[in-house]
Scaffold this active site. Structure first.
Site, PDB file in Angstrom:
ATOM      1  CE  LYS A 127     -40.315  58.719  23.388  1.00 35.53           C
ATOM      2  NZ  LYS A 127     -38.439  57.826  22.821  1.00 35.53           N
TER       3      LYS A 127
ATOM      4  CD  GLU B 218     -36.359  65.400  37.124  1.00 32.88           C
ATOM      5  OE1 GLU B 218     -34.725  66.439  36.877  1.00 32.88           O
ATOM      6  OE2 GLU B 218     -35.942  63.855  37.406  1.00 32.88           O
TER       7      GLU B 218
ATOM      8  CD  GLU C 156     -28.151  68.216  33.158  1.00 35.49           C
ATOM      9  OE1 GLU C 156     -28.584  68.581  32.242  1.00 35.49           O
ATOM     10  OE2 GLU C 156     -28.867  67.618  34.037  1.00 35.49           O
TER      11      GLU C 156
ATOM     12  CB  CYS D   4     -31.472  65.110  36.504  1.00 35.82           C
ATOM     13  SG  CYS D   4     -32.810  63.985  37.738  1.00 35.82           S
TER      14      CYS D   4
END
Ligand code: ADP
Length: 502
Positions: free
Chosen positions: A191, A266, A402, A300
């Site tokens: 997906k 992840e 983040e 990331c």
């Protein structure tokens, strides 16, 4: 279905006929989960509307993948033949790299030169790398009781894998997951992210042409809460692999416990970049810039916390700002001299702006940037100036959370021990960088830092031959390299009795 495609003309003039259906059983079909309209982040115009999967569509895709796993069996195909099909797929992607890069830049906003020369090269390279592994996977023989018993191990696929992809590197993240899964003999329901559905759909056309039997790879666009959740909770899915935010990763981990799926996650990061007083400052500032400002800061592993030894802070800042000014051209991602395009969506753009406000209200000093870039796109588009905050303390939100944008904080440490303590003062552990000319220190720090990856005198190196992944709340498991195969295979032990009679 003949009508499930649309003719497009991209901003760079490329004419593209894009399939818009769900790709199940080697056919494009209609979805039942509504539609997804992809928005161009450069000028906020609509690009194309594609089909979205409902939970029932996911079930159809999972059934196709299960059938392809077992009858006729993808896993039992001679491994060399699996590799040949994968090589062919890589070749078709390579032959269409300009179109794929165009679509990726169009709906993601990343500079075209990056899409073409970096991302597509990585996509093709990753599929080829794992195609080469397909016939090199085998178990071991283990002598247990000589002359009487021995054991051997079989490396077997995990089964049907659900793969959930983020929007920051749509095709590359798909390749990272497809490569090892297919090499190990698994079948896949993948997906893409709803923000960037286009390039993977175009790539799906080459699955049948490459020779994959129907059902081996199914590509189902859809929304996270419906299609994503349906994948993570499906009882006939054996593994879920996810790249995305830590919040969603935790949610998926919980959901996947329903049938104890194998998981690879992840997730987020707040990676430190340490600059010691003996570092080559010219190089450190240039890499620090690449480390946080490339891909619009939407990486990331971005080294978003820059920790500088206190004696060289002023010099570092002066040079770092100069590098940003001379390199970070913000603008049209199809223009050749653009370093930074728009943020991927309005939501991400607003998220970064909210952290700029947080930095100001927490009392940090705005050293540069901090505003939307009004000089591009007639005031339209999700552009943000590269932003740096100084005078940051470890308690601040901007130090801990983040941001996922062209946004970093710079702060100081006194000595090596403090540098390591500060670097590790985070719930994340994905990337990390250390700049020093002292060899002993470089390796000492690399050993002590809590992160899945360390760059010595560099930032953001990633290579399909090298394992990638995080510790702490940055994820579980490894992708890429030989380690990536472990995530898609399981070991069966077979004990053989040669002559022990009871
Ligand atoms: P972001 O917040 O940056 O959009 P996410 O981590 O939410 O990132 O999204 C990454 C991927 O996870 C996308 O493909 C998205 O559709 C999917 N996703 C989002 N929510 C869920 C969920 N609850 N279950 C499964 N997949 C999800």
């Amino acid at each position: 279905m003949a009508d499930l495609k649309v003719d497009l003309t991209a901003p760079n003039g490329k004419k593209i006929t894009l399939p818009t259906g769900l790709f199940i059983n080697n056919e494009f079909v209609k979805g039942n989960g509504g539609t997804i309209t992809s928005i161009n982040p450069t000028d906020e115009s609509e690009i194309a509307t594609v089909q979205a999967a409902s939970a029932d569509d996911i079930d159809t895709a999972v059934k196709a993948a299960r059938k392809a796993l077992n009858e006729p069996s993808w896993r039992d195909l001679p491994p060399t033949d699996r590799g040949i099909i994968m090589y062919k797929f890589a070749e078709l992607l390579e032959a269409n790299k300009e179109t794929l890069a165009t679509l990726e830049t169009w709906d993601n906003g990343k500079p075209y030169s990056v899409s073409l020369n970096e991302d597509l090269a990585e996509v093709v390279g990753t599929i080829r790398y794992y195609a080469g592994w397909a016939d090199k996977l085998h178990g071991q023989t283990i002598p247990t009781t000589p002359g009487m018993k021995f054991a051997y191990t079989l490396k077997q696929p995990i089964g049907v894998c659900g793969q959930i992809i983020p929007w920051n590197y749509p095709l590359a993240m798909a390749a990272w997951k497809l490569g090892p899964a297919l090499a190990c003999g698994n079948t896949v329901v993948l997906k893409p992210a709803e923000q960037t559905p286009l390039s993977i759909l175009f790539a799906a056309q080459f699955i049948a042409e490459a020779g994959f039997p129907p059902g081996v790879i199914n590509i189902v666009n859809g929304y996270g809460k419906e299609a994503g959740h349906a994948l993570a909770s499906h009882l006939d899915i054996d593994k879920v692999a996810f790249t995305g935010s830590t919040t969603t990763g935790k949610q998926i981990m919980k959901t996947a416990s329903i049938n104890m799926k194998n998981i690879t996650l992840e997730t987020g990061g707040k990676s430190p970049l340490l600059v010691f007083d003996d570092a080559d400052l010219d190089q450190a500032t240039k890499w620090a810039h690449i480390g946080i400002m490339s891909n619009q800061g939407q990486i990331c592993t971005a080294t978003s916390r820059i920790l500088v030894q206190d004696t060289i802070l002023d010099k570092f800042l002066e040079q770092f700002k100069e590098v940003i000014k001379s390199t970070s051209k913000v603008g049209d991602p199809f223009a050749e001299d653009t370093f930074q395009g728009p943020q991927v969506t309005k939501q991400q753009y607003e998220r970064v702006l909210s952290y700029i406000e947080a930095g100001k209200s927490e009392g940090a000093t705005l050293a540069t940037g901090g505003v939307p870039n009004k000089n591009v796109g007639d005031g339209k588009g999700f552009f943000i100036e590269p932003t740096v905050f100084t005078n940051v303390t470890e308690q601040m939100k901007v130090y801990q959370e983040e941001v996922f944008g062209p946004f970093c904080v710079v702060t100081t440490f006194k000595d090596e021990a403090e540098a390591i303590r500060m670097a590790n003062n985070t719930t994340y552990g994905l990337g990390s960088a250390v700049f020093t000319t002292n060899l002993d220190r470089a390796h000492r720090v690399a050993e002590r830092i809590e992160a899945g990856m360390v760059w010595i005198n560099s930032s953001q190196d990633s290579d399909f031959r090298v394992p990638f992944g995080g510790v702490k709340q940055s994820g579980i498991g490894r992708e890429l390299g030989e380690a990536g195969l472990a995530a898609y295979s399981q070991t069966k032990a077979v004990h053989v009795n040669l002559g022990l009679k009871l």
